[in-house]
Scaffold this motif. Sequence first.
Motif, mmCIF file in Angstrom:
data_model
loop_
_atom_site.group_PDB
_atom_site.id
_atom_site.type_symbol
_atom_site.label_atom_id
_atom_site.label_comp_id
_atom_site.label_asym_id
_atom_site.label_seq_id
_atom_site.Cartn_x
_atom_site.Cartn_y
_atom_site.Cartn_z
ATOM 1 N N GLY A 149 0.791 -1.219 0.000
ATOM 2 C CA GLY A 149 0.000 0.000 0.000
ATOM 3 C C GLY A 149 0.818 1.261 0.000
ATOM 4 N N GLY A 150 2.141 1.149 -0.025
ATOM 5 C CA GLY A 150 2.990 2.327 -0.054
ATOM 6 C C GLY A 150 3.010 2.971 -1.432
ATOM 7 N N ALA A 151 3.644 4.155 -1.489
ATOM 8 C CA ALA A 151 3.679 4.904 -2.743
ATOM 9 C C ALA A 151 4.457 4.158 -3.819
ATOM 10 C CB ALA A 151 4.284 6.285 -2.502
ATOM 11 N N LEU A 152 5.600 3.558 -3.443
ATOM 12 C CA LEU A 152 6.419 2.865 -4.434
ATOM 13 C C LEU A 152 5.715 1.637 -4.987
ATOM 14 C CD1 LEU A 152 9.083 2.527 -5.946
ATOM 15 C CD2 LEU A 152 9.975 1.287 -3.959
ATOM 16 N N VAL A 153 5.157 0.828 -4.116
ATOM 17 C CA VAL A 153 4.453 -0.381 -4.567
ATOM 18 C C VAL A 153 3.225 -0.014 -5.388
ATOM 19 C CG1 VAL A 153 3.253 -2.463 -3.801
ATOM 20 C CG2 VAL A 153 5.321 -1.714 -2.627
ATOM 21 N N GLY A 154 2.514 1.036 -4.974
ATOM 22 C CA GLY A 154 1.354 1.481 -5.745
ATOM 23 C C GLY A 154 1.737 1.938 -7.142
ATOM 24 N N THR A 155 2.850 2.648 -7.247
ATOM 25 C CA THR A 155 3.307 3.105 -8.560
ATOM 26 C C THR A 155 3.713 1.940 -9.450
ATOM 27 O OG1 THR A 155 4.091 5.175 -7.569
ATOM 28 C CG2 THR A 155 4.952 4.595 -9.737
ATOM 29 N N ASP A 157 2.637 -1.067 -9.243
ATOM 30 C CA ASP A 157 1.430 -1.806 -9.604
ATOM 31 C C ASP A 157 0.667 -1.087 -10.710
ATOM 32 O OD1 ASP A 157 -0.547 -3.723 -9.571
ATOM 33 O OD2 ASP A 157 -1.610 -2.864 -7.860
ATOM 34 N N ALA A 158 0.599 0.244 -10.639
ATOM 35 C CA ALA A 158 -0.107 1.008 -11.673
ATOM 36 C C ALA A 158 0.593 0.904 -13.021
ATOM 37 C CB ALA A 158 -0.224 2.476 -11.245
ATOM 38 N N LEU A 159 1.906 0.781 -13.002
ATOM 39 C CA LEU A 159 2.669 0.657 -14.255
ATOM 40 C C LEU A 159 2.767 -0.792 -14.731
ATOM 41 C CD1 LEU A 159 5.596 3.125 -13.461
ATOM 42 C CD2 LEU A 159 3.608 3.553 -14.919
ATOM 43 N N HIS A 160 2.115 -1.704 -14.012
ATOM 44 C CA HIS A 160 2.110 -3.135 -14.349
ATOM 45 C C HIS A 160 3.516 -3.763 -14.295
ATOM 46 C CE1 HIS A 160 -2.103 -2.904 -15.529
ATOM 47 N NE2 HIS A 160 -1.807 -1.806 -16.244
ATOM 48 N N GLY A 169 8.883 -14.535 -10.986
ATOM 49 C CA GLY A 169 9.046 -15.160 -9.683
ATOM 50 C C GLY A 169 9.743 -14.296 -8.663
ATOM 51 N N LEU A 170 9.858 -12.995 -8.940
ATOM 52 C CA LEU A 170 10.539 -12.084 -8.015
ATOM 53 C C LEU A 170 9.607 -11.511 -6.974
ATOM 54 C CD1 LEU A 170 12.814 -10.158 -10.550
ATOM 55 C CD2 LEU A 170 13.449 -12.059 -9.062
ATOM 56 N N THR A 171 8.337 -11.407 -7.274
ATOM 57 C CA THR A 171 7.351 -10.888 -6.333
ATOM 58 C C THR A 171 6.144 -11.824 -6.307
ATOM 59 O OG1 THR A 171 6.366 -9.500 -8.069
ATOM 60 C CG2 THR A 171 8.046 -8.488 -6.666
ATOM 61 N N GLU A 172 5.236 -11.543 -5.395
ATOM 62 C CA GLU A 172 4.019 -12.345 -5.260
ATOM 63 C C GLU A 172 2.809 -11.432 -5.328
ATOM 64 O OE1 GLU A 172 4.279 -14.453 -1.631
ATOM 65 O OE2 GLU A 172 6.052 -15.628 -2.201
ATOM 66 N N GLY A 173 2.094 -11.516 -6.431
ATOM 67 C CA GLY A 173 0.897 -10.697 -6.581
ATOM 68 C C GLY A 173 1.229 -9.221 -6.587
ATOM 69 N N ASN A 174 0.567 -8.471 -5.734
ATOM 70 C CA ASN A 174 0.760 -7.019 -5.672
ATOM 71 C C ASN A 174 1.637 -6.590 -4.501
ATOM 72 O OD1 ASN A 174 -0.927 -6.698 -7.902
ATOM 73 N ND2 ASN A 174 -2.768 -6.537 -6.619
#
Length: 311
Positions: A149-155, A157-160, A169-174
């Motif tokens: 939910g932070g600014a970096l993760v949100g950005t 996620d918005a940029l796909h 395999g570097l991350t899990e979901g969002n």
Amino acid sequence: MTTAVTDTPPPVTEPTAPAVRKRSTRKRLVPYWLLLPGILWLLVFFALPLVYQASTSVQTGSLEEGFQVTWHFQTYWEALGDYYPQFAKSLLYAGTATLLCLLLGYPLAYLIAFRAGRWRHVLLVLVIAPFFTSFLIRTLAWKTILADGGALVGTLDALHVLDVTSWLGLTEGNRVLATPLAVVCGLTYNFLPFMILPLYTSLERIDPRLHEAAHDLYASPVTTFRKVTFPLSMPGVVSGTLLTFIPASGDYVNAELLGSTDTKMIGNVIQTQFLRVLDYPTAAALSFILMAIVLIMVSVYIRRAGTEDLV
């Protein structure tokens, strides 16, 4: 009639052969006396603990009954067989972080060495400024940066971007925290100055007239970098990669704070075996296996890099 009295200087006596030999021996021993404090330091705080750990790795027993040296070398094979996934993850994460540090650090070191001008010292201070803060605090700060939910993760996620990293395999979901990407980001950030400083030192020693000569010979900027700058900066590249990869491969703080049970590195296993399980022989064997693997990789890398000048 007066007679002039002149003072005759005393005859100069040549030093005897034993005196010359004594003086020569004393002069040859001066460097060794200067090295003596450093040698004693290495013996007390490096060689002796290393010998103690080697003896611990071939012991058997328990904490209640005590450990005894039984030359049980099977511990090495059992440790390697049980924890080879953690060894692989440690080398993979450390290698990835080292590559990222090189890609991020080389342009910055080049900028400081050739383009910074009077801002050079300010930029160098900014590079080493993170060292004024505790390693633990810097790593904990990344928990906030990569929090869900932070600014970096949100950005991202918005940029796909997270869709691509999840596919790799570097991350899990969002989420980024408690994933391999978070561990690699922490390693890259914490060890980036160890890459920049050797690169800057190596680049700063390059004579600018070599770039002017390449330009006079109608070489493009890309050709100048490929033929002049990068080959001459190889000592800094080798030094920086070694200073980054070696401590990163044995790190456990980033994996402990930014990762999960699936991203544990071999440093976490060694810490657990020493402090929680209290299986000292296995922990010592894992430490020696890690040192052997890193030593072999470093030796091969230096030989393949074509330089042993690490200054």
